[in-house]
Motif scaffolding. Structure first.
Motif, PDB file in Angstrom:
ATOM      1  N   HIS A  30       5.454 -10.888  -2.266  1.00 20.64           N
ATOM      2  CA  HIS A  30       4.741 -11.782  -1.347  1.00 20.64           C
ATOM      3  C   HIS A  30       3.320 -11.279  -1.108  1.00 20.64           C
ATOM      4  O   HIS A  30       2.373 -12.072  -1.008  1.00 20.64           O
ATOM      5  CB  HIS A  30       5.475 -11.877  -0.008  1.00 20.64           C
ATOM      6  CG  HIS A  30       6.711 -12.718  -0.058  1.00 20.64           C
ATOM      7  ND1 HIS A  30       6.734 -13.999  -0.548  1.00 20.64           N
ATOM      8  CD2 HIS A  30       7.984 -12.454   0.345  1.00 20.64           C
ATOM      9  CE1 HIS A  30       7.961 -14.495  -0.463  1.00 20.64           C
ATOM     10  NE2 HIS A  30       8.734 -13.577   0.075  1.00 20.64           N
ATOM     11  N   ALA A  31       3.163  -9.957  -1.014  1.00 21.15           N
ATOM     12  CA  ALA A  31       1.845  -9.382  -0.754  1.00 21.15           C
ATOM     13  C   ALA A  31       0.895  -9.623  -1.918  1.00 21.15           C
ATOM     14  O   ALA A  31      -0.271  -9.983  -1.723  1.00 21.15           O
ATOM     15  CB  ALA A  31       1.976  -7.882  -0.467  1.00 21.15           C
ATOM     16  N   PHE A  34       8.227  -7.445 -11.027  1.00 25.38           N
ATOM     17  CA  PHE A  34       8.300  -6.344 -10.075  1.00 25.38           C
ATOM     18  C   PHE A  34       9.697  -5.732 -10.153  1.00 25.38           C
ATOM     19  O   PHE A  34      10.689  -6.466 -10.201  1.00 25.38           O
ATOM     20  CB  PHE A  34       8.049  -6.836  -8.652  1.00 25.38           C
ATOM     21  CG  PHE A  34       6.658  -7.370  -8.423  1.00 25.38           C
ATOM     22  CD1 PHE A  34       5.731  -6.628  -7.698  1.00 25.38           C
ATOM     23  CD2 PHE A  34       6.273  -8.608  -8.910  1.00 25.38           C
ATOM     24  CE1 PHE A  34       4.447  -7.112  -7.481  1.00 25.38           C
ATOM     25  CE2 PHE A  34       5.000  -9.093  -8.703  1.00 25.38           C
ATOM     26  CZ  PHE A  34       4.080  -8.344  -7.984  1.00 25.38           C
ATOM     27  N   VAL A  35       9.767  -4.415 -10.136  1.00 26.89           N
ATOM     28  CA  VAL A  35      11.051  -3.726 -10.200  1.00 26.89           C
ATOM     29  C   VAL A  35      11.138  -2.743  -9.042  1.00 26.89           C
ATOM     30  O   VAL A  35      10.233  -1.927  -8.833  1.00 26.89           O
ATOM     31  CB  VAL A  35      11.232  -2.974 -11.543  1.00 26.89           C
ATOM     32  CG1 VAL A  35      12.589  -2.267 -11.576  1.00 26.89           C
ATOM     33  CG2 VAL A  35      11.108  -3.939 -12.717  1.00 26.89           C
ATOM     34  N   ALA A  36      12.217  -2.811  -8.278  1.00 26.04           N
ATOM     35  CA  ALA A  36      12.436  -1.885  -7.162  1.00 26.04           C
ATOM     36  C   ALA A  36      13.931  -1.792  -6.895  1.00 26.04           C
ATOM     37  O   ALA A  36      14.710  -2.673  -7.301  1.00 26.04           O
ATOM     38  CB  ALA A  36      11.695  -2.349  -5.907  1.00 26.04           C
ATOM     39  N   GLU A  37      14.310  -0.756  -6.200  1.00 25.17           N
ATOM     40  CA  GLU A  37      15.725  -0.562  -5.869  1.00 25.17           C
ATOM     41  C   GLU A  37      16.137  -1.452  -4.708  1.00 25.17           C
ATOM     42  O   GLU A  37      17.192  -2.102  -4.740  1.00 25.17           O
ATOM     43  CB  GLU A  37      15.973   0.908  -5.508  1.00 25.17           C
ATOM     44  CG  GLU A  37      17.458   1.258  -5.361  1.00 25.17           C
ATOM     45  CD  GLU A  37      18.180   1.268  -6.687  1.00 25.17           C
ATOM     46  OE1 GLU A  37      19.238   0.609  -6.764  1.00 25.17           O
ATOM     47  OE2 GLU A  37      17.695   1.900  -7.643  1.00 25.17           O
ATOM     48  N   VAL A  71      11.940  -4.148  -0.351  1.00 25.79           N
ATOM     49  CA  VAL A  71      10.699  -3.717  -1.005  1.00 25.79           C
ATOM     50  C   VAL A  71      10.249  -4.769  -2.018  1.00 25.79           C
ATOM     51  O   VAL A  71       9.061  -5.108  -2.105  1.00 25.79           O
ATOM     52  CB  VAL A  71      10.892  -2.354  -1.697  1.00 25.79           C
ATOM     53  CG1 VAL A  71       9.666  -1.995  -2.540  1.00 25.79           C
ATOM     54  CG2 VAL A  71      11.155  -1.275  -0.660  1.00 25.79           C
ATOM     55  N   LEU A  72      11.191  -5.301  -2.785  1.00 26.85           N
ATOM     56  CA  LEU A  72      10.862  -6.329  -3.778  1.00 26.85           C
ATOM     57  C   LEU A  72      10.196  -7.534  -3.125  1.00 26.85           C
ATOM     58  O   LEU A  72       9.117  -7.966  -3.533  1.00 26.85           O
ATOM     59  CB  LEU A  72      12.136  -6.792  -4.492  1.00 26.85           C
ATOM     60  CG  LEU A  72      12.520  -6.102  -5.796  1.00 26.85           C
ATOM     61  CD1 LEU A  72      13.783  -6.731  -6.359  1.00 26.85           C
ATOM     62  CD2 LEU A  72      11.402  -6.182  -6.817  1.00 26.85           C
ATOM     63  N   LEU A 128       0.819  -1.213   0.000  1.00 25.64           N
ATOM     64  CA  LEU A 128       0.000   0.000   0.000  1.00 25.64           C
ATOM     65  C   LEU A 128       0.852   1.262   0.000  1.00 25.64           C
ATOM     66  O   LEU A 128       0.417   2.315  -0.479  1.00 25.64           O
ATOM     67  CB  LEU A 128      -0.929  -0.010   1.211  1.00 25.64           C
ATOM     68  CG  LEU A 128      -2.013  -1.104   1.187  1.00 25.64           C
ATOM     69  CD1 LEU A 128      -2.593  -1.315   2.577  1.00 25.64           C
ATOM     70  CD2 LEU A 128      -3.118  -0.736   0.202  1.00 25.64           C
ATOM     71  N   GLN A 129       2.054   1.171   0.526  1.00 28.40           N
ATOM     72  CA  GLN A 129       2.946   2.331   0.557  1.00 28.40           C
ATOM     73  C   GLN A 129       3.567   2.625  -0.806  1.00 28.40           C
ATOM     74  O   GLN A 129       3.922   3.767  -1.096  1.00 28.40           O
ATOM     75  CB  GLN A 129       4.048   2.111   1.594  1.00 28.40           C
ATOM     76  CG  GLN A 129       3.568   2.226   3.034  1.00 28.40           C
ATOM     77  CD  GLN A 129       4.655   1.873   4.030  1.00 28.40           C
ATOM     78  OE1 GLN A 129       5.689   1.289   3.677  1.00 28.40           O
ATOM     79  NE2 GLN A 129       4.437   2.213   5.286  1.00 28.40           N
ATOM     80  N   HIS A 130       3.704   1.602  -1.637  1.00 28.34           N
ATOM     81  CA  HIS A 130       4.431   1.768  -2.886  1.00 28.34           C
ATOM     82  C   HIS A 130       3.550   1.755  -4.130  1.00 28.34           C
ATOM     83  O   HIS A 130       4.015   2.120  -5.217  1.00 28.34           O
ATOM     84  CB  HIS A 130       5.500   0.679  -3.022  1.00 28.34           C
ATOM     85  CG  HIS A 130       6.610   0.788  -2.025  1.00 28.34           C
ATOM     86  ND1 HIS A 130       6.592   0.141  -0.804  1.00 28.34           N
ATOM     87  CD2 HIS A 130       7.773   1.491  -2.051  1.00 28.34           C
ATOM     88  CE1 HIS A 130       7.695   0.442  -0.132  1.00 28.34           C
ATOM     89  NE2 HIS A 130       8.418   1.256  -0.862  1.00 28.34           N
ATOM     90  N   LEU A 131       2.282   1.342  -3.983  1.00 23.20           N
ATOM     91  CA  LEU A 131       1.394   1.294  -5.138  1.00 23.20           C
ATOM     92  C   LEU A 131       0.042   1.907  -4.787  1.00 23.20           C
ATOM     93  O   LEU A 131      -0.433   1.766  -3.657  1.00 23.20           O
ATOM     94  CB  LEU A 131       1.191  -0.150  -5.608  1.00 23.20           C
ATOM     95  CG  LEU A 131       2.398  -0.859  -6.235  1.00 23.20           C
ATOM     96  CD1 LEU A 131       2.060  -2.318  -6.486  1.00 23.20           C
ATOM     97  CD2 LEU A 131       2.835  -0.182  -7.524  1.00 23.20           C
ATOM     98  N   SER A 132      -0.566   2.540  -5.751  1.00 20.63           N
ATOM     99  CA  SER A 132      -1.908   3.101  -5.555  1.00 20.63           C
ATOM    100  C   SER A 132      -2.930   1.971  -5.559  1.00 20.63           C
ATOM    101  O   SER A 132      -2.664   0.877  -6.077  1.00 20.63           O
ATOM    102  CB  SER A 132      -2.227   4.082  -6.685  1.00 20.63           C
ATOM    103  OG  SER A 132      -2.365   3.382  -7.918  1.00 20.63           O
TER     104      SER A 132
END
Length: 445
Positions: free
Chosen positions: A272-273, A259-262, A266-267, A236-240
């Motif tokens: 998993h979510a 999925f792409v993240a730094e 976070v990845l 919820l913090q990283h996607l609308s």
């Protein structure tokens, strides 16, 4: 195992997990048993049996310099050491231990010594040849010392999916690492000798720390065990809410998702979510929360997958052959999609007053209710013979849906492997999945 051999090992595993097949509903009950390695009624690739070991291994992975100047990850510590293994067990252990370092340092071999490094927690998943999965819970940190040095990874290998609990265990490991490696061993030994608690129960570990005395560490499992392997807050913090629904729509039709993240944390948290949004169904294809850089070409196969890669590898990912469908907004029935969006946005407005468990429950219920309203009537379309073998009446099941948009979605969803595996498990036993889809509606949408 050489680099080519390791790639082949993962390629074979991915091929096995990704191979789609037409499900024969008249097949013998045990025909697809190896596909998911689950007991009937269990909607997870992870084991949750109370009383078993918390973990299989604790390993420490560090970077060692190669002759060419690069560094490669190597296991420098393993607990416990296993002896007297049978040949097959020994080969499986060797494959596992050779794969672990690559996933502890998935971001390549180009490292330089550091004087500061913020520890991070992430996880990876390895799929066995029988379809079962092992999780690697990792804490990467900088060892105590002076001057430039390399980070090391403490990795706990377990078949138990309980991320919050293992994160707390890694907190204890990191605290002891600041004192001495020798202090970690008795703590892990005590943990290994303790039974894994049932949902909602607590186990207490006694551990002695020099200059502090004996500490009592309490580890509690959430009461809702299907939520213990996920943290929806990160998603919820990283996607609308809109993007979450589009991801869910792609996942529910078993498409290819990258999925792409730094950050590694976070990845692993976000992938998993998203997989957990499918409950009570489960993703049955290639599933790698963090893909090592050297294996990106291997996992981007033409069959369904859900994988995570670091942002530094984005250009390499975009070079892979992929198609963009672009119909994610139209997959889910419009009315139910609006209800789900409203529910997710309501969470955002109450974000400051909700605990992590409340967030997990709220988000999970939003998506469970979607399945209840679309396919929750499946139990009314099961016929049983005298021997207790079930037969799912698919045509009648779809025909019972009055809403055109819902029927359109369900006709696509019933052809997915996750739905077929779910129904196969139900057909094997008269103990159906009613407890997994609560509040069944008398009439579908």
């Amino acid at each position: 195992m050489a680099g080519t051999g390791l790639a082949n090992f993962f390629r074979n595993s991915l091929r096995r997990k990704s191979a789609r097949r037409d499900v024969n509903r008249d097949a013998p009950p045990d025909e697809s048993k190896s596909e998911s390695a689950r007991r009937p009624g269990e909607r997870s690739h992870f084991c949750y049996s109370p009383g078993q070991f918390f973990f299989e291994y604790l390993v420490v992975v560090s970077l060692k310099k190669k002759s060419g100047g690069d560094y490669e990850p190597k296991i420098i510590y393993q607990f416990p050491k296993r002896e007297n293994l049978l040949r097959g067990q020994k080969e499986e252990e060797e494959r596992l231990l050779q794969a672990i370092p690559l996933f502890c340092f998935p971001d390549g071999n180009h490292w330089a010594p550091l004087t500061e490094y913020t520890s991070e927690t992430f996880s990876f998943v390895l799929t066995n040849v029988d379809g079962s999965r092992k999780i690697g819970y990792c804490r990467r940190l900088l060892p105590v010392g002076r001057g430039p040095r390399f980070p090391e990874v403490f990795c706990i290998i377990s078949c138990l999916g309980c991320f919050g609990l293992f994160s707390k265990i890694l907190d204890e490991v990191e605290k002891r690492r600041q004192i001495s490696m020798a202090v970690i061993y008795p703590f892990m030994q005590g943990l290994r000798e303790s039974p894994f608690p049932a949902p909602g129960k607590t186990v207490t570990i006694k551990s002695f720390i020099p200059d502090s005395g004996t500490e009592l560490i309490e580890l509690t499992r959430p009461l809702d065990s299907w939520l213990e392997h996920v943290e929806f807050q990160a998603l919820l913090q990283h996607l609308s809410p809109e993007n979450i629904l589009w991801l869910f729509a792609s996942a529910v039709l078993e498409r290819r998702i990258i999925f792409v993240a730094e950050e590694l944390s976070v990845l692993s948290q976000c992938i998993h979510a998203v997989a957990a949004l499918l409950y009570p169904f489960s993703w049955a294809h290639t599933y790698i929360p963090v893909v090592p850089e050297c294996l990106i070409d291997t996992v981007c196969c033409p069959t369904p997958f859900m994988v995570g890669v670091q942002k530094r590898c984005l250009e390499q990912v975009l070079d892979q052959p992929m198609e963009e469908v672009g119909d994610e907004r139209d997959i889910l029935p419009a009315k139910l999609q609006t209800e789900m969006l409203t529910s997710l946005k309501m969470h955002n407005s109450n974000n400051n007053i909700q605990t992590s468990e409340q967030v997990n429950t709220h988000v999970s219920n939003t998506f469970v209710q979607f399945f209840v309203k679309t396919v929750g009537h499946y139990t009314s379309h099961l016929k049983w013979n005298k021997s207790g073998q079930g037969s799912f009446q698919e045509k009648a099941f779809c025909k019972a849906i009055t809403s055109r948009s819902c029927r359109k979605f369900v006709k696509r969803f019933v052809r997915t492997q996750m739905f077929s595996l779910f129904i196969q498990e139900v057909e094997r036993s008269r103990i159906t999945q009613e407890g997994k889809l609560p509040h069944l509606l008398p009439l579908p949408c």
